[in-house]
Each structure stands twice: as structure tokens, then as C-alpha cells.
Design a protein around this motif. Sequence first.
Motif, mmCIF file in Angstrom:
data_model
loop_
_atom_site.group_PDB
_atom_site.id
_atom_site.type_symbol
_atom_site.label_atom_id
_atom_site.label_comp_id
_atom_site.label_asym_id
_atom_site.label_seq_id
_atom_site.Cartn_x
_atom_site.Cartn_y
_atom_site.Cartn_z
ATOM 1 N N THR A 118 36.094 22.747 30.264
ATOM 2 C CA THR A 118 36.727 24.063 30.057
ATOM 3 C C THR A 118 35.516 25.196 30.068
ATOM 4 O O THR A 118 35.902 26.205 30.519
ATOM 5 N N LEU A 119 34.478 24.678 29.572
ATOM 6 C CA LEU A 119 33.451 25.859 29.322
ATOM 7 C C LEU A 119 32.055 25.601 30.219
ATOM 8 O O LEU A 119 31.497 26.477 30.673
ATOM 9 N N GLU A 120 31.970 24.449 30.481
ATOM 10 C CA GLU A 120 30.649 24.340 31.515
ATOM 11 C C GLU A 120 31.058 24.221 32.884
ATOM 12 O O GLU A 120 32.252 24.237 33.244
ATOM 13 N N SER A 121 30.254 25.011 33.677
ATOM 14 C CA SER A 121 30.222 25.245 35.084
ATOM 15 C C SER A 121 30.612 23.790 35.952
ATOM 16 O O SER A 121 30.208 22.847 35.322
ATOM 17 N N GLU A 122 31.493 24.100 36.686
ATOM 18 C CA GLU A 122 31.759 22.859 37.780
ATOM 19 C C GLU A 122 30.680 22.249 38.387
ATOM 20 O O GLU A 122 30.622 21.307 38.869
ATOM 21 N N ALA A 123 29.435 22.951 38.544
ATOM 22 C CA ALA A 123 28.314 22.372 38.835
ATOM 23 C C ALA A 123 27.898 20.946 37.965
ATOM 24 O O ALA A 123 26.907 20.167 38.448
ATOM 25 N N ARG A 124 28.322 20.928 36.739
ATOM 26 C CA ARG A 124 27.877 19.564 36.172
ATOM 27 C C ARG A 124 28.192 18.461 36.829
ATOM 28 O O ARG A 124 29.248 18.433 37.706
ATOM 29 N N SER A 125 27.282 17.444 36.644
ATOM 30 C CA SER A 125 27.482 16.095 37.443
ATOM 31 C C SER A 125 27.519 14.861 36.687
ATOM 32 O O SER A 125 28.548 14.124 36.769
ATOM 33 N N PHE A 149 26.232 23.154 21.120
ATOM 34 C CA PHE A 149 25.727 24.351 21.562
ATOM 35 C C PHE A 149 26.784 25.197 22.357
ATOM 36 O O PHE A 149 26.855 26.369 22.170
ATOM 37 N N LEU A 150 27.680 24.438 23.266
ATOM 38 C CA LEU A 150 28.729 24.975 23.831
ATOM 39 C C LEU A 150 29.542 25.830 23.078
ATOM 40 O O LEU A 150 29.844 27.049 23.187
ATOM 41 N N GLU A 151 29.815 24.930 22.135
ATOM 42 C CA GLU A 151 30.946 25.664 21.019
ATOM 43 C C GLU A 151 30.212 26.928 20.450
ATOM 44 O O GLU A 151 31.215 28.018 20.317
ATOM 45 N N THR A 152 29.189 26.734 20.055
ATOM 46 C CA THR A 152 28.600 28.041 19.378
ATOM 47 C C THR A 152 28.483 28.993 20.140
ATOM 48 O O THR A 152 28.563 30.210 19.718
ATOM 49 N N VAL A 153 27.676 29.042 21.389
ATOM 50 C CA VAL A 153 27.865 30.074 22.300
ATOM 51 C C VAL A 153 29.168 30.684 22.591
ATOM 52 O O VAL A 153 29.258 31.824 22.462
ATOM 53 N N ASP A 154 30.096 29.689 22.645
ATOM 54 C CA ASP A 154 31.633 30.254 22.767
ATOM 55 C C ASP A 154 31.955 31.017 21.555
ATOM 56 O O ASP A 154 32.627 32.273 21.603
#
Lengths: 415, 415, 415, 415
Positions: free
Chosen positions: A7-14, B85-90
Motif C-alpha cells: 500500500t505504501l511502497e512504490s510499484e518500483a519495488r522488486s 520505517f514505512l509505518e513510522t514515515v506514514d
Amino acid sequence: MNDIFATLESEARSYSRTWPATFDRALGSWLYDEDGKPYLDFFAGAGALNYGHNNPILKRKLLEYIERDGVHHGLDQATVAKREFLETVDEKLLKPRGLDYKIQFPGPTGTNSVESALKLARKITGRESIISFTNAFHGMTLGSLSVTGNSMKRGGAGIPLVHATPMPYDNYFDGQVDDFLYFERLLEDSGSGLNEPAAVIVETLQGEGGINNSRAEWLRNLADLCRRHDLLLIVDDVQMGCGRTGPFFSFEEAGIVPDIVCLSKSIGAYGSPLAITLIKSEHDVWEPGEHNGTFRGNNPAFVTGAEALRQYWSDDTLEKSTLAKGHRVGQVLETITSKYDGTMAKGRGLARGLGFEAPELAGKVSKAAFDRGMILETSGPESEVVKIMPPLTLTDDELEQGLQILTDSVEAAMA
Amino acid sequence: MNDIFATLESEARSYSRTWPATFDRALGSWLYDEDGKPYLDFFAGAGALNYGHNNPILKRKLLEYIERDGVHHGLDQATVAKREFLETVDEKLLKPRGLDYKIQFPGPTGTNSVESALKLARKITGRESIISFTNAFHGMTLGSLSVTGNSMKRGGAGIPLVHATPMPYDNYFDGQVDDFLYFERLLEDSGSGLNEPAAVIVETLQGEGGINNSRAEWLRNLADLCRRHDLLLIVDDVQMGCGRTGPFFSFEEAGIVPDIVCLSKSIGAYGSPLAITLIKSEHDVWEPGEHNGTFRGNNPAFVTGAEALRQYWSDDTLEKSTLAKGHRVGQVLETITSKYDGTMAKGRGLARGLGFEAPELAGKVSKAAFDRGMILETSGPESEVVKIMPPLTLTDDELEQGLQILTDSVEAAMA
Amino acid sequence: MNDIFATLESEARSYSRTWPATFDRALGSWLYDEDGKPYLDFFAGAGALNYGHNNPILKRKLLEYIERDGVHHGLDQATVAKREFLETVDEKLLKPRGLDYKIQFPGPTGTNSVESALKLARKITGRESIISFTNAFHGMTLGSLSVTGNSMKRGGAGIPLVHATPMPYDNYFDGQVDDFLYFERLLEDSGSGLNEPAAVIVETLQGEGGINNSRAEWLRNLADLCRRHDLLLIVDDVQMGCGRTGPFFSFEEAGIVPDIVCLSKSIGAYGSPLAITLIKSEHDVWEPGEHNGTFRGNNPAFVTGAEALRQYWSDDTLEKSTLAKGHRVGQVLETITSKYDGTMAKGRGLARGLGFEAPELAGKVSKAAFDRGMILETSGPESEVVKIMPPLTLTDDELEQGLQILTDSVEAAMA
Amino acid sequence: MNDIFATLESEARSYSRTWPATFDRALGSWLYDEDGKPYLDFFAGAGALNYGHNNPILKRKLLEYIERDGVHHGLDQATVAKREFLETVDEKLLKPRGLDYKIQFPGPTGTNSVESALKLARKITGRESIISFTNAFHGMTLGSLSVTGNSMKRGGAGIPLVHATPMPYDNYFDGQVDDFLYFERLLEDSGSGLNEPAAVIVETLQGEGGINNSRAEWLRNLADLCRRHDLLLIVDDVQMGCGRTGPFFSFEEAGIVPDIVCLSKSIGAYGSPLAITLIKSEHDVWEPGEHNGTFRGNNPAFVTGAEALRQYWSDDTLEKSTLAKGHRVGQVLETITSKYDGTMAKGRGLARGLGFEAPELAGKVSKAAFDRGMILETSGPESEVVKIMPPLTLTDDELEQGLQILTDSVEAAMA
């Protein structure tokens, strides 16, 4: 797996798509997911973990350094850690091999090193064009991307990538055509239309391109061609350096001395970002600050990087072990390829690959291996090659365990 | 200072020339050379050390993580540290500000983030050209360099840098010309010859360009112009983000919401390489792996970066402190500029500058400060501005001590 | 020779250096200098004078048109002369060959036609890159120059010429390598690094490149490759069209139908500037005025051009004559090459060449011929080929006279 | 009108759409369609017919030359006609004005001349970038197109046009901004991001751009700026040279001496393709043949061009007449603009324009004029300007007749 990645990381993740686990701890050749499930890592950070995960010898040095508040971030200021790193590179790598290189810290990643190399080659020669090779991979920033082969990644540039011309890599035509026939003819013919190149950039073994090996003879001929035509030779040893093919530099076997060498991935030894560019001292024509960057001096990586050189490159133990283990991988690959049509064994040292004529099989093998607790990546333009790149420091037992999983996974995929 | 730096490191080295000391340890606002001599650091890793050197709170978390063999290197695999990290940024950054951004890990440095932003903007729009601003600094890889102003650094490219057009930054003509008069006219005039741009990339305050501030109104007008002309707005907050100007994002004061935001430097909080690109979710059109890189997932930096967000961005204490300290710096700069002709006070928050009409004076001040035990950098096209960027976490005493050294150094330089 | 040419004309001048005479009158196959000395013209305006100098039939029409004040200059307005030209092209060239082409007037020179073809191919496909061939020559404006091989001429651009990739022309490797092996492999391999091309531009016989012939089979394979890979095929027939190789279009023998054809030189028939671009009607996606120019409609050239089509292309008399005369040239070249080592016969139709392994010999032959009253040019990357391109309308006596001078000149040069 | 133009000619055709008549004969200021209907020509071949259609004095010389079989096509060989042309240019144009120019024959059209100028400027300086101006028009080949403003025409390139930066032309901001404020600031600021230019290319009055005049003072300041910053100054006098604004060169009034001057259109005097590039002798660094082309030496155009110089430029009669007639046009334009809001008088000499705030009105005026038997073109980015460019040789009666039709057409269009 928590779906904040989706949901939060870009679609670029692989890679998080390839291996749908959330990893927590790692040690040596093993990754552990948050439930403690172990995975045998035969990918090794794409070559960034040649000494394994969280190598205990290096970890001790790293903790000491952090504990005593050694400079952590130092831009490119002089620090004690940097000095020791420079001295160790000199003592363990350059002097024993008679290499007269200056060391540039171009930013902490492989693509920073490649960008610095290309800029410098253009500055030295006053020419713009670079010769790259089919299926090369050099990085995602615009300079590096322009010498990278993959069309999907090139398309991401959004502008025409125009200052490079691809030439056929070794064995591109299955031996039908003499090496460099096309390249040399274009150079010699003043009417060929080839823009006069500043440099050639080459990987001695293409990792991302599909574990394509080049012969020592081919590399020597390339170096010779460069000398005759006054082209700089850049070896991108980001993935294949630091012992991956046996010797520290992947070009040692060929006996060539590149004008510029790009190193990153395992140069910091603990998996932290670090890169260096080695430049023949006569070519070090940079102005102060002409190429800079905030994270050029990653001091903890200097500490672990220097320690790794001392531990693993004071003698030839690791080199011999890598060659022996690589040989063992080769044996198993031969067994597999003799059993299954449409498969081929690729690579050298501990950069090995199992290629499939039917590209989708490689992905199936990778998935089957993951199901059996092993991390195996694919590469090549159609992801048609299973890439076998364990830590160089794995034990013989781990090696056999991994090769058994590989064998089983191939069997499962071919079923 | 051991001269291996001079003999073995490339001529490209820069800061080790400015400050001829070999540093060993660092803590908070202080660097110590190998003889134990302390230096008050008013440069803070060019903005990479907003929370100070080896911040004890973060250090504890970092050591714990390393001790327990948390994944150190994880490519862009899902890890527990990355999830936190993602959760905290959010939680700490996006939700409180109502920002609908996806997060990309584009590689660990500012220039990686800028490259990803430019590539994405071109992909979204199908246009090649980018509008940059006079005296912008965005990085040294070819894409970022093409939108950077400095002619010496541009010259290092060795190829023409052609897909960007510079527009005048705020106050470039000392208020003689309406904001965006030229820019908007070229956009509106179908005969202007301006290649239709994909995006505008801007720093809200130019650090390397000479601590050039832009007014909130100017930024709002720029955002409005972008909206009217269907241009993407990219804010490069690599140096000015993470609280440097007071709020976490430097564009908050202006009340604008960029389409893409580049962050690096202090996002990892402990001085380790890390960068993220924030992308409005509607614009996240990346294909999986279309932009990749080995060091996208620097897990220890996730740990320290998340902890810094929890510690410093759960309330507005740091923001207020930064503004207060910045105000204090401003007072001292006023005192200096009222005393000396040919000087000017620049900047906002804790990104401050003292400009000199005679460029060489800035270098003299920097040198005088070093002699007095303080790290002060210069910036601007002619290095004519003394840059005042201490850690945001410095104490009031340290601030006063630094301002006194600054005052003394100016006096010495003007003598 | 009056030296105002040396004092007032730019150093760029070329043919006036090769043939140091000041010419005054011309008729048929003959040029006369200001002293009345005749020169047999075996160069024919580099193919612009296929019907000879001041062809009396055409001259009559031209004079009538001028006398009666026919529109001389008409931009691209509709005129009676232009209508007749269009109708005649349709009747004599297109319909008999079943060609469904639209006709563009792109400006009056070959390079204008090539520029229009390249622009259109890029517009149709949305791709930037063009495939050209080694030793191609397409013109001196930037678009055409980028697909031209000669390095000296390319150097004149002053900017990198980057949107084209050269491929080996027919027989570039003396038959050692399969046709299109390299080209097709790069197209098929998504990791090759070749930018996806919009089009291929080819001369069926390279005049400036050294009278390099391509086989009909090679052209058919090229056309087939283009079809399979969705590339547009552009034939630059500027020099080899208008009957130079026998049939009107040089590609007729191969039985291919290019997507776009560039014509100039003899299309106006009297040596006046005129060019047309033939475009398959499905590809005529130009906007009105998207490519324009003042001299697109050179009306006197329409008059002479149409008359030449009526006179020479209503039946196959000229075509057969050209082939017969070409055959005769070939016989003489065989005699020469069988006598002298290091020489080779080249070309077809009345585009013939005598190549020398020792490049300077070609220039000596040209000079010896000039001394004997004949205009003979050299071509090739090292000017190593004597170019034999008389008017197609020369008499058999003139042909024999010229071949004798050629034979004598070779003998003199080799002495 | 026969519709072969619609069925067989490319969609790129333009003027045949504007004026739907098929023209047959022409004389002086008049065109006649195939039914004998006369049209008063106030467009004059876009400046290619400054001496009128089929000028009888020139016609006589042309017929004589053709009759006596003067060399018609001569590549760039030395001919008697070319010598006389060179001598006459020297005697009538260069010497009287004290101009030390070498003469290049770059190919027969304006865009050939512009391409040669840009190439030479880049060669001289070793820099790639060119400064052009908003709404400039320089031609359709790639080099010229890159310095042309019109976005539709630029779009036709199919590749990014990247080696030029547009600067505001005179009065672009209605006097709100100092001349060259932006341009000079970018040049002076080493951090501006402007690529260092090789040259500036400018029209002293923009014809295609909308009859935009530049003041003599502006041109002088531009020339001065070029001198101070070591930029070459190229004046594209293709449309405004040959007396269109009064003096032979349009830049004479300003008293400047460009480094390179591009001439075409009326330089051949009879409407035939011819172009020359004038190069300050110190800048004539071309290699022999470095820029070539088949139709560089259009000999009949040499004959008529030289005769025109003798007839019209041996004294100042034509210049005075042009200024007087231009003045008269100006008076009528004043009357019109004082009567109708939203109109403006533009231009100088006999390059005049009537601009409309409502762009579609210009097209209506053009159409109304055509209905009344007059050829009037529009220009400007939105075709918002009626372009008034009759032959310089028109009679006073013709002038009054044309101005009456203009007045009537405006009245009809505004109704």
C-alpha cells in the motif's frame, strides 16, 4: 507479510515481490523471516554480501567503532578510518598486484562509480561516445543507464539514451564471428559512421545480463584493441569484483590492467553502501570537487571493508576456496544440464548460472527453491537464467545443501 | 595529517582540502581530530547530520539492531526494519500532514532520488525537458547534473547536458522583474522555442547555490503555474528537508504539495546513506524493477531513521527550537552585516548564510573559523557565502559559542 | 583561373580545387572552359546531369517557359507547371510500377528530402533512432549528417550526432559474416542496448561511399527484416535514382517497395535544384506546413523534369542503353583490373568505380584524366575509388573516348 | 483547380491551400491563374521576389545565358558566371560597406545557409549551444529547426531539439524588462546552468514570427553583448536581406557587423534557389569539402543575382524607394489601426504587418484580399499578423491599389 509494502511502497519495488517474506535477522549464509523461518541465501545481496550476512569478525569491528563514537558520517573529510581503508587497499590490493591506481570515492553505490568513470573518460579524451556491450548492466542513473542493455530499464529514462553504442559481447554469435570483427572494422573505417569512442566499459562476466562469461583471451584482445585505438578501458567490477570469480579483481585471470575500475557491493564488506573508482594515476585529471556527493565517505564501511581485506585477502585461501566451490557448483550444473535438454551451465568462480531455453522455467526454479527455503534469483533479458551466487564464505555443507535444493527445484520445475 | 590522502586519493577529493585535519571521533555537535582536538561542527555533514554526530538515542537503537543480527543488507526485500520505517514515515510524516504519497527507495543518495524523480516525471508526461533554476544543485550523476547550475560541475559531464532549461530563481533580478514573467510567457507562447517541459525541479532554499531563500509566495505561485500548465512539481528537499528550515518538509510553510519530493541526507538520521522519493499515489506508474539498485534498502538507516522520526517529529518541539535558534543566528548575522559593508544575511531556519560581495572573504572566514576550532563551509557559484548549518540538536551554549567564533572570524577576515 | 575563388570564396570550396579550370559553356557530355578547351564529363554533376548538360530537348521547353513568363518562383503554390509535373510523375513513374506514393516537395536538394524522410519516419513511429549503413552519404544538414558515415564531414557538425546507429553495408566483411546477423540479433535481443529504430535508410549503391554495390538479394532481405521488425524502409535514391543504375528507381531490380523514397539531382533533369520525397500514402501523416521551405516549387525544374520523364521514361530505351553502356564500362574495368594488381571493378549500371588498394592512386588517375581533358571524380572514405558516372545520354563514341582516357590515365598513374 | 494536388501531393502542402488557384504566368507584381485572372502579389515569394516576378531586365540575361549554353549546373566548380557573381558581390556589396567577408555557397536554400553558419560557429568555438530568440524562424532541417520557435514545426523533428536556448526578442515583455537582463545575467553567473553558447542567431526583423521588429539600439546592444562574452553573432538575413527593409543588409541601419550572415531568397534575384553564407575572413576555418552539396552552384541564379546587384545596388535609388514605399504602407496601417481597436501596425521598410488581437481576423483579411485579387500571407505563432511584403519594385500605383484592397479587406473582415 504486512501489506504496508503493497500500500505504501512504490510499484518500483522488486525483490519483495520475488520473495514474499518479511525478513528480520540474518547470519552468514542465512536469512530468517519474522517467524524465524530460515532461508539459505544463494543470492548474497546480488554480490554485496560476499563475506556473508553480519559476518562476526566484521561485526565486532563495526560495533567497536560505533561504540567508541568513531566518525560515522564524514563527507569526504580525512578520517582515521578512511586512512586505514586507503592504506589497506594499497597494501592488500594494489601493491601486491603492482597496480598504480588512485582511489576516488564517487558516492556509495555502483552507479556512482560508473558515472564517475564515464565522466572522467570523457574528460580525459574530449570524446563523448562510449562503447558498451550487449546485455550489459551498469546502473540506473542516466549515465550508467545509457550503457546498460535492458530495454525495459532503458525505457525508464524517458529521454533518448544516445551517447553509447552496443557491441557484441563474447560469444554473442556462438563463435560464428571473429571477436571484435565488427567493432574493429568500424574503428578502422573512417567512413563507418561510428562516433569515435572515449572508452569501452565492460563486465568480465555479466551478472544481470544472464551470467554471461567472457574468456580471458577475449578480454586480452579487447584490452589490446583499446590500446591500439587509444580507447580507455573501464572494467565495471561492481558485481564480479571482491573475489566473486576467485581472485579479488575479476580481470586478474586475463592479465589485463584496465584504465579505470569500478568497485562497490562487497567493497564495504558488511553490506553497507560504499563504492570506489580506481583510476590509473596518469588519468586522475579531476579538479577538486568536480565530482562530489554527500555519502562518499561511509566510515563504518571503511572499517569493515578494511578488516575484510585484512582477513580475506592477506593470502589466497579465499580465492582457492571460491574456485573449488565454484568447481563443485559447475559439477552439479553439468549433471543437471546433461539430464535436461534446453538447459545450459554458465559462469565461473562463484558466479554461476543455469540457463533455460524456455525462459519461464528459470522463474519456476526460483519459486520452487523459495518454497524449499532458498533464495535464488534469475537474470538475463528474459529472466531465463537461474543465478547462483552464494556468499563466498559459505560452508561446504551449506553449499551441498543449496545444490541439493537447486537440483530438487529444477526437477520440480521441469515436472 | 598523513599524506596518503594526497598520494593515493584522487584529485577529486574536496573537503579534506578545506579542513586539513584527520578526524577520529565525533559526538553531537563536535568532531575530534586524531589528537583529540575538538571542532564545533557548523556544517553537519551538509545537512546529513541534523540530529548531530552519533546521536546517543539513535546509537543505542543502532547497536541493538546490529548486535541482534538484524538484516543489515536487504536489497529491497521486505524486512521488519523497513516495515517499521514505512509505518513510522506514514504515521509521523504523511498522515499528520494529509499527504497521499507512495514511498520509493531509489538508491541511498540524494542524486539517486533526483534521478528517479526525473525519470518518473518524463514517464508520466511523455515529455523530455525539465525546468530547473539558476544556481540549483541536484547531484553529480548525469540526470541530476543536467539540472544543476554550477558550470564547473556541469563541465565534468563531458557531454552536452541538454534536456533542461534554467529559469531565474526567486529574487534573481533583485525584484526588478515580476516572478515567472519570463517562464510563463515562454510557456504561453507557442512560438517561444521552449521545449514543453515535463516538470519543474526546485529547492525551496538553495544550499549549494549560496543559501538563496525563496519566499513562500514565490513557491505558491510556482505551484500554481505548474498546475495551470500541467507541469509536475518536484521539490528536491535533500538538503533542506528533515527539519532544516523548521518544519519537517521545507515546503510546508508555503502550503504547497509537490507531486514528487526527494529526501536523503538526514532521513537516515545517523549519517548513513539513505534516500526516499515521495510520489503522489496517482503518479506512481513505475513498473516493478524499472528503477532499481543494490543499496536501496539500508536497514540500519531504517532503524535510526524511524527512531529519529519518533523522537523528534512526534511533536513540534524540534521545529520550534530550530526556528528559535535560526532566529538567533539571524540576529547575529544582522549585527555583522550592519557593521560590515558588502555583507548580507541569507537563509531561514537553521540554513543560514553570510554573503560577501568580495567572494574571497567567505573563504577567509571559513579558514579563520577552522583556526578557531569550527567547521564552516562556503557555498555559492563563487564560494562567496559562509554557510551556517549546525546540527538542529545543538545546545544554546554551542550555538552561542559558534556565533562568537563566527563573529571573531569575520572580524579577522575583514581586518 | 582568376583567383577570386581563392581570395573571396570560403575554404569550404571543393571541386574548384580538384579541377582547376574556369568553365564557361556546357553541352551534352562536354564542359568547356573559358578558353574553349573541352572536357569530357564523366562525373555529370554527381548524378544531377543524367540527361547531359543543357540537353537541347529540355532547353527548348525551358526557354519557352521562361519566354512566356511562366511562374518561375511559386513557393508551394499550385501552378500549371507543377500540375503537369505531378501528372507526369504519376503517369510515367508511379502507375506503370504500381506504386502508391504521395509526393512531397521538401525543399530543392537531396538533403531536404532526407531530412523530410527522417522527420516523417520519426513522427509515424514515435521512435527517434535511425539505422544507417557504413559509408553512407545522405547530406550535410544535421539530420542527414547524423546518418552519414564520413568522419570528417560528421566532425563538421560541432555537436554529437547521436540518433543513428551504423550497420554493416552489404559485403562489409567480404562475405565472412551472414547478412544482417548483427543487426537482427540486436533487434531480437531485448537486452542488446540498441535503441529501437524508427527506420532504416539505405542507398542501393553507395556513390560517395566508394561505389559500393548492394546485391538485390541483400536489399530484399533488408526489406524483409524491416517488415518483420516494423521498421520503415527509406531508400535514398538521390544519386542512384533517375536511371543511373538502369531502371528509373535503383531498387526496382530488387523488387522491393520502400516506405519512403528520396529523389533529387536529376529529377529536375536540367541540373536545377529540385527534390521530391515519395511517401506510401498510408504514411502521409504530415500536418499542413509541418515541413516547409521557400524553394519547394522550382517551376522551371518542373517543366524540364516533366519533359525528361516524357522523353526518356515512356519506354525502356534509356534503361536498356544504360545497362548496355554500363556493361561496356564493366568490360573495360575488367581489363584494367586484370592487368593491375590492387585494383577492383565496382558498381553497376552507369554508376561504376575503379577501386585502388593504394588510395592515392585514385587521385592520380583523376588528375591524369583531367590533364587529358576528362572530368573524373574520386569517392570512398579515403578517396580510393575513381568514380565513373557519365551522362546516361552520352554517345557510344563519347563512351569509348572516355574509357580510352581512363585506360591511359590508369597507365600513367601506375607508371 | 485540378485536384491532383489533393490526391497526389503530400498533406504537407501549405500555400496551395491558402490560395486555391492554379497559377500559370507571372510578371512584376502580378500572378495570373490559368484562366488569366490577375492577382496582385503582396507576398513576393516570402521575400524571394524582391525584384518582382520574371523581372524583364534579369529575364533577358537569363535567356541569353541559357541560349548560349552557359554552364547550368556546375556543382561548386569555378565558372565564369560564378566568378562574375563573386566579383559583383565584392564590388557592390562588400567593398562599399567595408565588409571583410568570405563567401560560402552552402547549398541553395536559406536553411542550408543557417546549417552552415551553426556548424561553423560550433567549429570555431568548440561549444555546442546556440542562443536563439523567441518566435525565430530559421528553417526546417534539424539544425535550423532547433533554433526555430514554432512549436508545431519543432514537433515535426521527432527528436528532442536540444542544443539551443531561446531568449526574449526585442520588446518581448512590452518594455517591462531591460533588454538582455536575463540573457546577460545567465552568462555572467557561473552557476546559472546555461550551457556556454557558441553563437547567437538573430533576425533583425522576424518575418515568420509575426513581423516583429527589433530596434537598432537593441541590435547594437546585442552585438556588444556578444563581443563582451565572446559569442559569435549570426544574422539570418534570408528574408530581411536583399533590400527588404531598405538597405541591402537589414543590419546596416544598426551599424553592426555580424560574424556570419545568412542570405538566400532574393540573392538569386529571379526566384531561383541560391544561398550564400558570409563569414568574417578570420572565421573561415572550413576544411575543403567539410560542408558540401550538389546544388551549391546554381549558375543561372549567379547570372540573375549579379545583374540584380548591378541594376539595383549601384546607387541608393532602390533603398530610398523602399523606405518611401514602406513609409506609405506605414501611413495606411496607422489609419487602419486608429480606426480599429485590437490592431497594431508592425515592421519597417517593406516588411510590414498588421497584427490582430483576435488571431482569426488576420486569416479573414487574407481571404478577403484573395477574393479581391491579392496575395496576402499571415504569420506569427497564431497566424495573427497580416504580412505585407510586396516586391520592392512595385509601382506607386500598384502600391496604392494593394493598400486599398488591404483597407477594404480589413473592413470586410471586421464587419
